[in-house]
Design an enzyme around this catalytic site. Structure first.
Site, PDB file in Angstrom:
ATOM      1  N   HIS A 177      -6.861  -7.114   0.063  1.00  0.00           N
ATOM      2  CA  HIS A 177      -6.858  -5.679  -0.226  1.00  0.00           C
ATOM      3  C   HIS A 177      -6.108  -5.411  -1.530  1.00  0.00           C
ATOM      4  CE1 HIS A 177      -7.210  -6.069   4.189  1.00  0.00           C
ATOM      5  NE2 HIS A 177      -7.965  -4.990   4.111  1.00  0.00           N
ATOM      6  N   ASP A 197      -5.148 -12.663   4.139  1.00  0.00           N
ATOM      7  CA  ASP A 197      -6.355 -12.079   4.725  1.00  0.00           C
ATOM      8  C   ASP A 197      -7.617 -12.380   3.918  1.00  0.00           C
ATOM      9  OD1 ASP A 197      -5.450 -10.483   2.676  1.00  0.00           O
ATOM     10  OD2 ASP A 197      -5.293  -8.653   3.865  1.00  0.00           O
ATOM     11  N   ASP A 206      -3.655 -10.789  -1.999  1.00  0.00           N
ATOM     12  CA  ASP A 206      -4.120 -10.176  -0.754  1.00  0.00           C
ATOM     13  C   ASP A 206      -5.572  -9.742  -0.933  1.00  0.00           C
ATOM     14  OD1 ASP A 206      -4.390  -7.858   1.274  1.00  0.00           O
ATOM     15  OD2 ASP A 206      -2.386  -8.598   1.727  1.00  0.00           O
ATOM     16  N   HIS A 249       0.807  -1.230   0.000  1.00  0.00           N
ATOM     17  CA  HIS A 249       0.000   0.000   0.000  1.00  0.00           C
ATOM     18  C   HIS A 249       0.838   1.278   0.000  1.00  0.00           C
ATOM     19  CE1 HIS A 249      -3.679  -2.196   0.419  1.00  0.00           C
ATOM     20  NE2 HIS A 249      -3.387  -2.664   1.614  1.00  0.00           N
TER      21      HIS A 249
END
Length: 319
Positions: A168, A255, A166, A129
């Protein structure tokens, strides 16, 4: 004899741990180390523990702005406040801890390029990120993006394949290389309308010469292993067949597994074994096996341990 898989392993990486009750804590890596250690003897000496190493400022500057690097250093000395808008708190020594994450990823990259290792895995890496000039989503320095820049600028490679599973969206990597046709990006994640960082939509395919070199595949909350595998077969395989990578990087966030406290997906670790095995096969077919996996997110300790161990086991097994 299996493939030689280097795993970044040491207390230095555990320093990248935010103050309680933050979910990104040292216990994540410890859970993985403990599970892998129990299986290590049965892997025929194929796992090589690689001592963590700090990156240099020159390494950081491959991707990050000098002003941002200085900002992180100052916040690290002070040890309070936030590095972004509230997800990524500063703590004493966070700068040095981040250097170990980046340095360990780059050390694995170099060992793979030199032929010392076939593949590598950094469980604390995959901080996808962070942008060139900012932190975000628990990520201070973007080791994945720095590795890509290293491979392009220092190693002189022509094409990098970056795959991110992931939950995200890997926005810091995706948009930083959005116009670069040398970086092919395949990103599976929970739909951005339902999860941080709110990005990564399927119409975003790159711009200019890079059109068609990026692919987002998104899922609504509740999607599981079957939906993932179907999307891989119907969408991802065509994208992969069009690629001709010199190096493959997998961001293996855990996740997306059922029971993660921060997301809404329902995979099991079969997704991680499946993806790692397929990319492992592709790496040996296209680029002499040169492949690096990075841990990424995941905040249920048992999920993290199971998913990342599945990655390592898949890389050890020769395709």
């Amino acid at each position: 004899m299996g493939c030689r898989v280097g795993v970044a392993w040491g207390d230095e990486l555990l320093q990248y741990s935010f103050p309680e009750p933050h979910p990104f804590r040292r216990e994540r890596a410890l859970a993985f180390y403990q599970r892998l250690a129990n299986l290590e003897e049965g892997m025929g000496g194929s796992i090589i523990r690689v001592k963590p190493e700090q990156a240099s400022v020159e390494d950081l500057l491959l991707f990050h702005d000098a002003g941002y690097i200085d900002f992180v250093r100052r916040k690290s000395e002070n040890g309070y406040g936030y590095l972004d808008y509230g997800d990524t708190p500063a703590f004493k020594g966070c700068y040095e801890a981040s250097l170990y994450v980046v340095g360990s990823t780059l050390k694995l990259v170099r060992l793979i390029l030199d032929g010392v290792l076939d593949h590598g895995f950094n469980p604390v890496g995959g901080l996808h990120h962070a942008r060139r000039g900012s932190a975000g989503g628990f990520c201070i320095f973007n080791d994945a993006a720095i590795a890509i820049e290293y491979l392009l600028k220092k190693a002189g490679l022509n094409e990098i394949l970056y795959v991110d599973i992931d939950a995200h969206h890997g926005d810091g990597v995706f948009y930083s290389f959005y116009s670069d046709k040398r970086v092919r990006i395949l990103d599976f994640h929970q739909n951005g309308r339902t999860l941080y960082p709110g990005t990564g939509f399927e119409h975003e395919r790159g711009v200019g010469e890079a059109v068609g070199t990026k692919l987002n595949i998104t899922f609504l909350p509740g999607a599981g292993t079957e939906e993932f595998k179907e999307s891989w077969t119907t969408m991802a395989e065509k994208f992969l067949k069009e690629s001709n990578p010199d190096f493959i990087i997998l961001q293996a966030g855990a996740d997306g597994l059922a029971g993660d406290p921060l997301t809404g997906l329902n995979y099991d670790e079969e997704v991680h074994e499946f993806v790692a095995s397929r990319l492992h096969e592709l790496a040996h077919e296209k680029c002499g096996g040169r492949m690096l996996a990075l841990g990424g997110g995941g905040y249920n300790l048992d999920n993290v341990a199971r998913a990342w161990t599945a990655i390592v086991k898949a890389l050890v097994t020769r395709p």
